[in-house]
Design an enzyme around this catalytic site. Structure first.
Site: not given
Length: 322
Positions: A299, A100
């Site tokens: 994610h 991320d």
């Protein structure tokens, strides 16, 4: 649990989870996470003969939390990563691993300090070169100017985003984690107009997917209830500053061995629809990259698919080491 140490980077102190002996692998988390997001990787990386060092990024967990927005620029945070490398393995280049926001942090650390970092692996967010304009301009053209909500626009103004998240940290984390996980059905991340808040229309699922246990969530909730969200959100408020800092490197490539792992259900892997093939888009800028996109993965790559990520990561680390 690995040993948690306070490491002086030269400008501030970071909390670092450290395990193992051997070449240093620095793990950098994203938003809203902590060193704990690497809990499935620290032990295996250490067992493979490396020093695994998972940091709390400044503003998070047990690390120092400077007050100003500019304290959370890429320039400052990449300097933190280099400071950890200097403290834990002086005189030898380190290997980087990021997820991320941690991915741009390690990509840019490798780009700006090729002398300090010998290899770089990133999850979720590809590197497609130094941008030609700040990301605020890009997302406003794609979303805000068309009257559509974009979460990073909501994060720009100090205050409202912190207040919404901190009012019920558990609901915020559950909703945010679930919405962009591989388990969420289409539409869980709702389309809504500009001016909405992050949690408008978001789902707090009655049963959370098995990759995040109640104990895992309890750890994250306790961390953010203690630290608040101001420092983590300040990372999003530095796009113009980050763009200006990166411009001297715009003609440079990341020449170190590199690994990328994304997910087919991760909106960051294709940069919110901007890339048809993220790995092909990376190659002009990271010529030695090895890329993998995990089918059905959302994610939270290394938490959702720890066995697959560890297999790919350990294989790559063994070849990088030799």
């Amino acid at each position: 649990m690995p040993a948690l140490r306070m490491v002086d980077t030269g400008t501030l102190r970071l909390r670092v989870a450290v395990e193992g002996e051997g070449p240093l692998v620095i793990m950098v988390h994203g938003f809203p996470e902590s060193w704990y997001s690497w809990r499935h990787q620290i032990g295996p990386v250490a067992a493979a003969g490396f020093t695994a060092a998972a940091i709390d990024v400044r503003g998070y967990g047990g690390s120092d939390k400077p007050p100003a927005i500019e304290d959370y620029s890429l320039e400052a945070i990449t300097a933190d990563v280099a400071g950890v490398a200097d403290a834990l393995q002086p005189g030898a280049p380190a290997i980087l691993l990021g997820h991320d926001w941690g991915a741009p942090i390690v990509w840019n650390s490798a780009l700006s300090r090729p002398d300090r970092f010998s290899a770089v692996a990133a999850l979720s967010v590809p590197f497609v070169g130094v941008p030609s304009r700040p990301f605020t301009e890009s997302f406003r053209a794609a979303f805000t100017d068309k009257g559509q909500f974009f979460y990073q626009e909501w994060f720009q103004q100090p205050g409202p985003a912190e207040a919404e998240a901190e009012a019920d940290v558990r609901r915020f984390l559950r909703s945010f984690y679930y919405a962009i996980s591989g388990d969420a059905p289409p539409g869980t991340w709702p389309e809504k107009p500009a001016g909405a808040t992050l949690l408008d229309g978001m789902v707090d699922p009655p049963v959370f997917p098995a990759w995040l246990s109640d104990a895992d969530l309890d750890y994250y909730v306790a961390e953010f209830e203690a630290s608040g969200l101001r420092g983590p959100l300040n990372r999003y408020r530095n796009h113009e500053r980050d763009w200006a800092w990166a411009q001297p490197f715009k003609d440079r490539r990341i020449e170190q061995p590199a690994l990328f792992i994304g997910g087919t259900k991760d909106p960051a892997t294709n940069l919110f629809g901007a890339l048809a093939d993220p790995i092909a888009a990376m190659r002009p800028h990271v010529p030695k990259v090895e890329g993998h996109v995990l089918e059905g993965c959302g994610h939270w790559t290394q938490q959702e698919r720890p066995e697959e990520v560890n297999r790919l990561l350990l294989d790559w680390l063994a070849r990088v080491r030799t």
